[in-house]
Scaffold this motif. Structure first.
Motif, PDB file in Angstrom:
ATOM      1  N   TRP A  28       0.823  -1.220   0.000  1.00  0.00           N
ATOM      2  CA  TRP A  28       0.000   0.000   0.000  1.00  0.00           C
ATOM      3  C   TRP A  28       0.849   1.258   0.000  1.00  0.00           C
ATOM      4  CZ3 TRP A  28      -0.127   3.579   4.100  1.00  0.00           C
ATOM      5  CH2 TRP A  28      -1.120   4.563   4.017  1.00  0.00           C
ATOM      6  N   VAL A  31       1.265   3.482  -3.048  1.00  0.00           N
ATOM      7  CA  VAL A  31       0.136   4.280  -3.557  1.00  0.00           C
ATOM      8  C   VAL A  31      -0.605   4.943  -2.398  1.00  0.00           C
ATOM      9  CG1 VAL A  31      -0.174   2.919  -5.655  1.00  0.00           C
ATOM     10  CG2 VAL A  31      -1.322   2.218  -3.552  1.00  0.00           C
ATOM     11  N   SER A  35      -4.481   6.497  -2.230  1.00  0.00           N
ATOM     12  CA  SER A  35      -5.415   5.702  -1.431  1.00  0.00           C
ATOM     13  C   SER A  35      -6.085   6.549  -0.361  1.00  0.00           C
ATOM     14  CB  SER A  35      -4.678   4.530  -0.786  1.00  0.00           C
ATOM     15  OG  SER A  35      -5.531   3.810   0.072  1.00  0.00           O
ATOM     16  N   GLY A  38      -8.539   8.951  -1.920  1.00  0.00           N
ATOM     17  CA  GLY A  38      -9.733   8.240  -2.369  1.00  0.00           C
ATOM     18  C   GLY A  38     -10.670   7.907  -1.222  1.00  0.00           C
ATOM     19  N   ASN A  39     -10.113   7.503  -0.092  1.00  0.00           N
ATOM     20  CA  ASN A  39     -10.941   7.174   1.065  1.00  0.00           C
ATOM     21  C   ASN A  39     -11.593   8.404   1.681  1.00  0.00           C
ATOM     22  OD1 ASN A  39     -10.560   4.361   1.077  1.00  0.00           O
ATOM     23  ND2 ASN A  39      -8.629   4.536   2.163  1.00  0.00           N
ATOM     24  N   SER A  82     -14.391   2.303   4.367  1.00  0.00           N
ATOM     25  CA  SER A  82     -12.989   2.014   4.094  1.00  0.00           C
ATOM     26  C   SER A  82     -12.636   0.583   4.484  1.00  0.00           C
ATOM     27  CB  SER A  82     -12.096   2.999   4.859  1.00  0.00           C
ATOM     28  OG  SER A  82     -10.729   2.726   4.619  1.00  0.00           O
ATOM     29  N   GLU A  86     -11.809  -2.346   1.614  1.00  0.00           N
ATOM     30  CA  GLU A  86     -10.497  -2.990   1.671  1.00  0.00           C
ATOM     31  C   GLU A  86     -10.642  -4.506   1.769  1.00  0.00           C
ATOM     32  OE1 GLU A  86      -6.475  -3.792   1.844  1.00  0.00           O
ATOM     33  OE2 GLU A  86      -7.476  -1.921   1.258  1.00  0.00           O
ATOM     34  N   ALA A  90      -9.871  -5.685  -1.978  1.00  0.00           N
ATOM     35  CA  ALA A  90      -8.432  -5.957  -1.916  1.00  0.00           C
ATOM     36  C   ALA A  90      -8.134  -7.332  -1.311  1.00  0.00           C
ATOM     37  CB  ALA A  90      -7.732  -4.853  -1.125  1.00  0.00           C
ATOM     38  N   LYS A 124      -6.698   0.872   7.634  1.00  0.00           N
ATOM     39  CA  LYS A 124      -7.181   1.761   6.573  1.00  0.00           C
ATOM     40  C   LYS A 124      -8.387   2.567   7.056  1.00  0.00           C
ATOM     41  CE  LYS A 124      -6.321   1.748   2.627  1.00  0.00           C
ATOM     42  NZ  LYS A 124      -6.630   0.758   1.579  1.00  0.00           N
TER      43      LYS A 124
END
Length: 262
Positions: A28, A31, A35, A38-39, A82, A86, A90, A124
């Protein structure tokens, strides 16, 4: 032999999961900025769009400006989304690409892998919720003194929703099925649990339903702290979130064992 098989669904010890968490963190980190942005984007749009837009018409809610009322709900909702995304995207991708199977050739058990994935999803969620909390505090919609009280709740909320989402991962045949969970569970929960408007405005049956949902318990802990008010039934809300974190973990571990170790 059966007992040994089911032992693989439990963490082998108290620290093996850290290896899974660290692996996800290192991937992670490349990026991280994108990330985090975006969250933050979705809850911030809700916060400012509804807060400033509807806030002018609504005025005060429960004695606080509407945007201050909304902020507590958005902190909890950002943790929910989030952690969920995830996990269902993911973590599911890592499972489908056989990365979990590769990890299981080491000394780690399936329980270690699941716990590491849940801890990472909670991390996250913690970052997303904390970002909204800091922005709200800088704008004067929450007290700085509320931060130490709210941060543990954000982390627990993230772990609880990640744990529930892991059950969905264990049952879903493909990515296409996740839209049902988002549409039929997450979105209704956002409106039923008091994130956008007080639960007291709902019919009695919906109010009772809301009290059974994890987001309602998170909001009932986060919002009073951010508004500088004492929270009611703290033990009940914390206990409910702990149950949502623990019980789905064991259920998902059992389901994933059947799926990955037939």
């Amino acid at each position: 032999m059966m007992g040994e098989g089911y032992a693989t669904t439990l963490p082998a010890n108290a620290w093996n999961w850290i290896a899974v968490w660290r692996r996800n963190y290192l991937a992670w980190k490349k990026v991280a900025l994108a990330s985090i942005l975006g969250n933050l984007a979705d809850p911030m749009i809700y916060l400012f769009g509804l807060g400033y837009g509807l806030g002018i018409m609504v005025g005060r809610v429960d004695g606080a400006p509407y945007i201050a009322f909304l902020t507590g709900g958005m902190v909890a909702a950002s943790s929910m989304t989030s952690a969920t995304f995830e996990t269902i995207y993911a973590a599911f991708a890592r499972m489908q690409s056989h990365r979990w199977e590769a990890i299981l050739y080491t000394q780690l058990t399936l329980g270690d892998v699941i716990l590491g994935e849940l801890a990472w999803a909670a991390t996250k969620a913690f970052l997303a919720g904390t970002g909204i909390l800091i922005v709200a505090t800088m704008l004067g919609y929450a007290a700085w003194t509320s931060i130490p009280c709210v941060l543990p709740v954000i982390a627990l909320t993230g772990f609880a929703f990640a744990s529930v989402a892991m059950v969905v991962v264990a049952l879903a045949p493909s990515y296409d099925y996740f839209i049902f969970y988002q549409t039929l569970v997450l979105t209704p929960m956002l409106f039923l649990c008091g994130a956008v408007f007080p639960v007291a405005q709902l019919p009695g049956g919906f109010q009772e339903m809301a009290q059974l949902l994890p987001l309602a318990h998170a909001i009932d802990l986060i919002r009073p702290a951010m508004l500088g008010r004492p929270a009611e039934s703290v033990g009940l809300h914390v206990g409910a979130l702990c149950l949502y974190a623990a019980l789905p973990f064991f259920l998902s571990a059992t389901l994933l064992r059947r799926r990955l170790m037939p």
